[in-house]
Design an enzyme around this catalytic site. Sequence first.
Site, short mmCIF file in Angstrom:
data_model
loop_
_atom_site.label_atom_id
_atom_site.label_comp_id
_atom_site.label_asym_id
_atom_site.label_seq_id
_atom_site.Cartn_x
_atom_site.Cartn_y
_atom_site.Cartn_z
N GLU A 119 0.78 -1.19 -0.14
CA GLU A 119 -0.03 -0.10 -0.05
C GLU A 119 0.89 1.20 -0.02
OE1 GLU A 119 -2.39 -1.34 3.31
OE2 GLU A 119 -4.10 -1.15 1.90
N GLU A 139 -3.28 -10.54 3.41
CA GLU A 139 -4.37 -10.10 4.54
C GLU A 139 -5.37 -11.16 4.66
OE1 GLU A 139 -3.12 -8.10 2.21
OE2 GLU A 139 -3.25 -6.09 3.31
#
Length: 266
Positions: A119, A139
């Site tokens: 990110e 994730e």
Amino acid sequence: MNLDDLALENLKLSVDDGIATVTLNREAKRNALDANTIEEFITLFSILPRSGVKAVVLTAAGAHFSAGLDLVEHYKQQRTAADFMHVCMRWHEAFNKIEYSGIPVIAALKGAVVGGGLELASAAHIRVADQGTYFALPEGQRGLFTGGGATIRVADLIGKARMIDMMLTGRIYKSEEALQVGLCQYLIDGDSEAKAMELARAAADNPPLSNFAICSAISHMQNMSALDASYAEAVVAGIVNTQPAAQDRLEAFANKTAALVKPKND
Ligand code: 1HE
């Protein structure tokens, strides 16, 4: 506050000849992003774009760019949903400050670029990977969801189908495949930081107003309707394309003293 007054712990800053090098500096924790690191990004990128720095190389200490969210901190803090929403808003603040900074930020990647690390990398304007760099969004495996802008920026880089695959299956991209899908723009045999510095220097030669537009307007325009984006483009181009620095460069072209746009070996 200016750059010299900053007391950074998890980031390291150096400036040389107008180029800032920002180093993730938690090698012992594989540059996992804890709350303090995110706050330091916010502080630093509140000042850097106005400091006279012309470009930034974003790099990391050790073998890995970043292992993403500090999972141990997150585990120990027993955050509520509301707590973590606020955490995410600080991540968004930090990474938006990078993407919309108006100065070129070139990420020099290596090793793990995973979860929140990806990110962060995707908030930079250019990503350079070396042969050992790998990208993942683990994730799903961790029982988590992205919270630092991946649904916008990673999906933008590689498309939502690939992003969903990465999150569901833990798929790892590296080398040519990572380049091909758009996770990085450069894949090099040597040191990614040296290449990122070379790119930063090239970008720093552009007039600052042009770089301001390139490193903020394009991102803003993507958030607009096509009609509004075309209006905003006209306004930005009106300002940038009539700047004195452009006139000088156009004069050089008209006088046949400017470099032409040709591949190096032609
Ligand atoms: C960490 C973290 C971390 C390492 N949070 N402490 N991210 C992940 O699921 C990636 C988790 N990390 C790893 O898979 C591996 O650490 C690496 C492949 C990146 C590196 O492996 P290695 O063998 O070099 O290091 P290590 O022995 O695993 O870790 C060294 C230390 O760093 C160790 O701490 P120590 O106190 O035992 O020495 C690790 O605990 C620590 N460490 N990674 C905290 N991530 C906004 S939402 C975003 C959601 C996500 O980012 S999900 C992705 C999470």
